[in-house]
Motif scaffolding. Structure first.
Motif, PDB file in Angstrom:
ATOM      1  N   LYS A 236     -10.184  -4.364  -5.842  1.00  0.00           N
ATOM      2  CA  LYS A 236      -9.434  -5.571  -6.175  1.00  0.00           C
ATOM      3  C   LYS A 236      -7.977  -5.561  -5.717  1.00  0.00           C
ATOM      4  O   LYS A 236      -7.368  -6.608  -5.574  1.00  0.00           O
ATOM      5  N   ILE A 237      -7.402  -4.377  -5.527  1.00  0.00           N
ATOM      6  CA  ILE A 237      -5.984  -4.292  -5.155  1.00  0.00           C
ATOM      7  C   ILE A 237      -5.825  -3.339  -3.981  1.00  0.00           C
ATOM      8  O   ILE A 237      -5.941  -2.122  -4.135  1.00  0.00           O
ATOM      9  N   LYS A 238      -5.585  -3.909  -2.801  1.00  0.00           N
ATOM     10  CA  LYS A 238      -5.364  -3.136  -1.580  1.00  0.00           C
ATOM     11  C   LYS A 238      -4.064  -3.629  -0.947  1.00  0.00           C
ATOM     12  O   LYS A 238      -3.990  -4.786  -0.521  1.00  0.00           O
ATOM     13  N   VAL A 239      -3.058  -2.781  -0.901  1.00  0.00           N
ATOM     14  CA  VAL A 239      -1.713  -3.198  -0.476  1.00  0.00           C
ATOM     15  C   VAL A 239      -1.402  -2.609   0.896  1.00  0.00           C
ATOM     16  O   VAL A 239      -1.325  -1.388   1.055  1.00  0.00           O
ATOM     17  N   LEU A 240      -1.223  -3.477   1.885  1.00  0.00           N
ATOM     18  CA  LEU A 240      -0.816  -3.048   3.219  1.00  0.00           C
ATOM     19  C   LEU A 240       0.700  -3.043   3.274  1.00  0.00           C
ATOM     20  O   LEU A 240       1.351  -4.055   3.002  1.00  0.00           O
ATOM     21  N   LEU A 241       1.288  -1.901   3.633  1.00  0.00           N
ATOM     22  CA  LEU A 241       2.733  -1.729   3.623  1.00  0.00           C
ATOM     23  C   LEU A 241       3.312  -1.981   5.014  1.00  0.00           C
ATOM     24  O   LEU A 241       2.965  -1.288   5.970  1.00  0.00           O
ATOM     25  N   LEU A 242       4.193  -2.966   5.108  1.00  0.00           N
ATOM     26  CA  LEU A 242       4.841  -3.297   6.372  1.00  0.00           C
ATOM     27  C   LEU A 242       6.260  -2.740   6.349  1.00  0.00           C
ATOM     28  O   LEU A 242       7.113  -3.205   5.589  1.00  0.00           O
ATOM     29  N   HIS A 243       6.504  -1.730   7.170  1.00  0.00           N
ATOM     30  CA  HIS A 243       7.810  -1.081   7.172  1.00  0.00           C
ATOM     31  C   HIS A 243       8.855  -1.931   7.886  1.00  0.00           C
ATOM     32  O   HIS A 243       8.559  -2.892   8.579  1.00  0.00           O
ATOM     33  N   GLY A 244      10.108  -1.526   7.705  1.00  0.00           N
ATOM     34  CA  GLY A 244      11.222  -2.239   8.311  1.00  0.00           C
ATOM     35  C   GLY A 244      11.563  -1.720   9.687  1.00  0.00           C
ATOM     36  O   GLY A 244      10.779  -1.092  10.371  1.00  0.00           O
ATOM     37  N   GLY A 245      12.791  -1.992  10.058  1.00  0.00           N
ATOM     38  CA  GLY A 245      13.282  -1.608  11.373  1.00  0.00           C
ATOM     39  C   GLY A 245      13.821  -2.827  12.129  1.00  0.00           C
ATOM     40  O   GLY A 245      14.905  -3.304  11.829  1.00  0.00           O
ATOM     41  N   PRO A 246      13.007  -3.322  13.069  1.00  0.00           N
ATOM     42  CA  PRO A 246      11.715  -2.833  13.540  1.00  0.00           C
ATOM     43  C   PRO A 246      11.846  -1.458  14.216  1.00  0.00           C
ATOM     44  O   PRO A 246      12.930  -1.094  14.668  1.00  0.00           O
ATOM     45  N   GLY A 247      10.746  -0.731  14.235  1.00  0.00           N
ATOM     46  CA  GLY A 247      10.722   0.538  14.941  1.00  0.00           C
ATOM     47  C   GLY A 247      10.917   1.748  14.060  1.00  0.00           C
ATOM     48  O   GLY A 247      10.993   2.865  14.578  1.00  0.00           O
ATOM     49  N   VAL A 248      11.012   1.576  12.714  1.00  0.00           N
ATOM     50  CA  VAL A 248      11.004   2.767  11.873  1.00  0.00           C
ATOM     51  C   VAL A 248       9.560   3.083  11.486  1.00  0.00           C
ATOM     52  O   VAL A 248       8.646   2.783  12.259  1.00  0.00           O
ATOM     53  N   THR A 249       9.307   3.677  10.346  1.00  0.00           N
ATOM     54  CA  THR A 249       7.943   4.126  10.051  1.00  0.00           C
ATOM     55  C   THR A 249       7.568   3.883   8.599  1.00  0.00           C
ATOM     56  O   THR A 249       8.404   3.534   7.760  1.00  0.00           O
TER      57      THR A 249
ATOM     58  N   TYR B  58       3.631   7.193  -7.903  1.00  0.00           N
ATOM     59  CA  TYR B  58       3.414   6.142  -8.890  1.00  0.00           C
ATOM     60  C   TYR B  58       2.082   5.404  -8.733  1.00  0.00           C
ATOM     61  O   TYR B  58       1.373   5.183  -9.713  1.00  0.00           O
ATOM     62  N   PHE B  59       1.748   4.980  -7.526  1.00  0.00           N
ATOM     63  CA  PHE B  59       0.603   4.096  -7.348  1.00  0.00           C
ATOM     64  C   PHE B  59      -0.743   4.741  -7.670  1.00  0.00           C
ATOM     65  O   PHE B  59      -1.608   4.080  -8.260  1.00  0.00           O
ATOM     66  N   PRO B  60      -1.006   6.004  -7.296  1.00  0.00           N
ATOM     67  CA  PRO B  60      -2.324   6.565  -7.592  1.00  0.00           C
ATOM     68  C   PRO B  60      -2.680   6.540  -9.074  1.00  0.00           C
ATOM     69  O   PRO B  60      -3.820   6.207  -9.440  1.00  0.00           O
ATOM     70  N   LYS B  61      -1.743   6.878  -9.940  1.00  0.00           N
ATOM     71  CA  LYS B  61      -2.078   6.913 -11.372  1.00  0.00           C
ATOM     72  C   LYS B  61      -2.295   5.508 -11.942  1.00  0.00           C
ATOM     73  O   LYS B  61      -2.806   5.368 -13.051  1.00  0.00           O
ATOM     74  N   GLU B  62      -1.889   4.467 -11.186  1.00  0.00           N
ATOM     75  CA  GLU B  62      -2.141   3.091 -11.591  1.00  0.00           C
ATOM     76  C   GLU B  62      -3.419   2.540 -10.974  1.00  0.00           C
ATOM     77  O   GLU B  62      -3.777   1.383 -11.211  1.00  0.00           O
ATOM     78  N   GLY B  63      -4.091   3.337 -10.150  1.00  0.00           N
ATOM     79  CA  GLY B  63      -5.323   2.886  -9.518  1.00  0.00           C
ATOM     80  C   GLY B  63      -5.111   1.910  -8.381  1.00  0.00           C
ATOM     81  O   GLY B  63      -6.040   1.209  -7.979  1.00  0.00           O
ATOM     82  N   ILE B  64      -3.895   1.844  -7.852  1.00  0.00           N
ATOM     83  CA  ILE B  64      -3.580   0.912  -6.761  1.00  0.00           C
ATOM     84  C   ILE B  64      -3.929   1.557  -5.428  1.00  0.00           C
ATOM     85  O   ILE B  64      -3.475   2.657  -5.127  1.00  0.00           O
ATOM     86  N   GLU B  65      -4.730   0.877  -4.629  1.00  0.00           N
ATOM     87  CA  GLU B  65      -4.985   1.326  -3.259  1.00  0.00           C
ATOM     88  C   GLU B  65      -3.880   0.795  -2.358  1.00  0.00           C
ATOM     89  O   GLU B  65      -3.514  -0.378  -2.439  1.00  0.00           O
ATOM     90  N   TYR B  66      -3.337   1.651  -1.506  1.00  0.00           N
ATOM     91  CA  TYR B  66      -2.290   1.222  -0.584  1.00  0.00           C
ATOM     92  C   TYR B  66      -2.501   1.883   0.763  1.00  0.00           C
ATOM     93  O   TYR B  66      -3.063   2.974   0.861  1.00  0.00           O
ATOM     94  N   ILE B  67      -2.061   1.180   1.796  1.00  0.00           N
ATOM     95  CA  ILE B  67      -2.316   1.617   3.162  1.00  0.00           C
ATOM     96  C   ILE B  67      -0.994   1.767   3.893  1.00  0.00           C
ATOM     97  O   ILE B  67      -0.253   0.791   4.092  1.00  0.00           O
ATOM     98  N   TYR B  68      -0.673   3.000   4.257  1.00  0.00           N
ATOM     99  CA  TYR B  68       0.447   3.247   5.148  1.00  0.00           C
ATOM    100  C   TYR B  68       0.077   2.768   6.549  1.00  0.00           C
ATOM    101  O   TYR B  68      -1.082   2.887   6.971  1.00  0.00           O
ATOM    102  N   TYR B  69       1.066   2.282   7.274  1.00  0.00           N
ATOM    103  CA  TYR B  69       0.770   1.664   8.573  1.00  0.00           C
ATOM    104  C   TYR B  69       2.031   1.700   9.424  1.00  0.00           C
ATOM    105  O   TYR B  69       3.078   1.224   9.010  1.00  0.00           O
ATOM    106  N   ASP B  70       1.925   2.318  10.584  1.00  0.00           N
ATOM    107  CA  ASP B  70       3.003   2.288  11.569  1.00  0.00           C
ATOM    108  C   ASP B  70       2.694   1.211  12.603  1.00  0.00           C
ATOM    109  O   ASP B  70       1.671   1.278  13.295  1.00  0.00           O
ATOM    110  N   GLN B  71       3.577   0.233  12.698  1.00  0.00           N
ATOM    111  CA  GLN B  71       3.376  -0.853  13.653  1.00  0.00           C
ATOM    112  C   GLN B  71       3.455  -0.313  15.084  1.00  0.00           C
ATOM    113  O   GLN B  71       4.015   0.755  15.327  1.00  0.00           O
ATOM    114  N   LEU B  72       2.881  -1.062  16.006  1.00  0.00           N
ATOM    115  CA  LEU B  72       2.945  -0.675  17.411  1.00  0.00           C
ATOM    116  C   LEU B  72       4.404  -0.432  17.814  1.00  0.00           C
ATOM    117  O   LEU B  72       5.287  -1.214  17.489  1.00  0.00           O
ATOM    118  N   GLY B  73       4.637   0.670  18.526  1.00  0.00           N
ATOM    119  CA  GLY B  73       5.988   1.036  18.912  1.00  0.00           C
ATOM    120  C   GLY B  73       6.627   2.035  17.974  1.00  0.00           C
ATOM    121  O   GLY B  73       7.655   2.634  18.310  1.00  0.00           O
TER     122      GLY B  73
END
Length: 333
Positions: A56-69, A79-94
């Motif tokens: 029910k809860i899948k959070v895609l994380l969009l980092h700043g920059g552009p060009g950081v990680t 924090y998030f694992p003990k709350e049962g929150i699924e989250y996805i780290y993601y490095d944008q192209l570049g």
């Protein structure tokens, strides 16, 4: 703060299935996937890493920059694992963990929005579970994605980003700059006027007087290792092309210099959390206004935070994000 043991969706998310990596490929890589992305310059791959399972809860994380990680978000692991929150780290192209083509045609808002949509499809995210959290440039990308694809979203989090770069520049020039010692502000403006951005003295002034006040409010020797690692991995080609050479506003010929979507915010109908901080490079009053412009908005104010308020005001930032996610999930928003 909500604890994992009393989450209302605990019937669906237990500690056993949250940490389930029974898919052999997923277990083999620790949740890491290199996702192929089609672009006008050919096909490349971007790096993602899933933490946990929650239908029910899948959070895609969009980092700043552009060009950081994605590394700017690593404090979420506490924090998030003990709350049962699924989250996805993601490095944008570049960005560091993804492919880094040297082609400025790729660094456009529309192309990045298309990339996020391809990532969403590859990960199987949909309107029943898909949240975006975008901070700084990631907030720009989050807004642009919502304008085009909000029917795919369950919720949207815009963190530490105004809806107008011209107003952001004005805030830096008229509100933040004068707070600096007069001689320091004058030196910074002289360096920028002369485009002497690589001068060590210019960098020293920004870090000593500006970054430790408005980017992360701790002495530089106390900055978290993940933040230092993130900045070490910055891709200057992408960053300078889109953002410009300084965090003191978006300057020079940066492609984002005239970005302004104030008049489009009212078209966003999905539940939206806007996060602003007292000491941010961005005007918190503008972000409070943004939360009222969207159709179903909430404002989270971090009184002790700056641009990276997930670090310098965790006691406000993290519980506020968790509450938003749970409220949307439980139809309490």
């Amino acid at each position: 703060m909500v604890t994992f043991s009393n989450c209302k969706n605990k019937e669906e998310v237990s500690s056993l299935n949250y940490f389930d990596y029974s898919n052999p490929e997923d277990q083999y890589t620790g949740g890491i996937r290199m996702i192929p992305i089609k672009t006008p310059a050919g096909e490349f791959k971007v790096w993602t890493k899933r933490i946990g399972n929650n239908p029910k809860i899948k959070v895609l994380l969009l980092h700043g920059g552009p060009g950081v990680t994605h590394e700017l978000y690593e404090c979420f692991d506490g924090y998030f694992p003990k709350e049962g929150i699924e989250y996805i780290y993601y490095d944008q192209l570049g960005s560091y963990y993804s492919d880094q083509p040297n082609d400025n045609r790729l660094w456009t808002n529309d192309r990045f929005v298309d990339e996020v949509e391809q990532v969403r499809k590859a990960l199987g995210l949909n309107k029943d579970n898909f949240y975006i959290l975008g901070q700084s440039w990631g907030g720009i990308l989050a807004m642009e994605y919502a304008f085009k694809y909000q029917n795919n979203l369950k919720g949207l989090i815009i963190s530490n980003m105004m809806s107008s770069v011209p107003l952001y520049n004005k805030y830096a020039e008229e509100a933040l700059g004068p707070k600096l010692p007069k001689e320091v502000f004058e030196q910074i403006k002289t360096f920028e006027k002369n485009k002497d951005y690589h001068n060590p003295k210019y960098q020293d002034l920004l870090f000593k007087y500006y970054y430790t006040e408005h980017i992360l409010r701790k002495p530089l020797n106390e900055w978290p290792e993940a933040v230092n690692r993130c900045f070490k991995h910055l891709n200057p080609n992408v960053y300078i092309f889109m953002q410009g050479p300084s965090e003191f506003g978006i300057t020079g010929n940066a492609s984002l210099k005239n970005w302004d979507v104030r008049d489009k915010l009212k078209t966003i109908s999905v539940p939206t959390l806007v996060i602003g901080s007292k000491h941010d490079t961005m005007d918190p009053e503008h972000m409070k206004w943004m939360s009222k412009e969207v159709q179903h908005g909430r404002f989270l104010y971090c009184p002790n935070g700056s641009h990276l308020s997930q670090y310098d005001d965790q006691k406000t930032y993290i519980p506020g994000v968790i509450k938003f996610l749970n409220d949307v999930n439980e139809n309490k928003f």
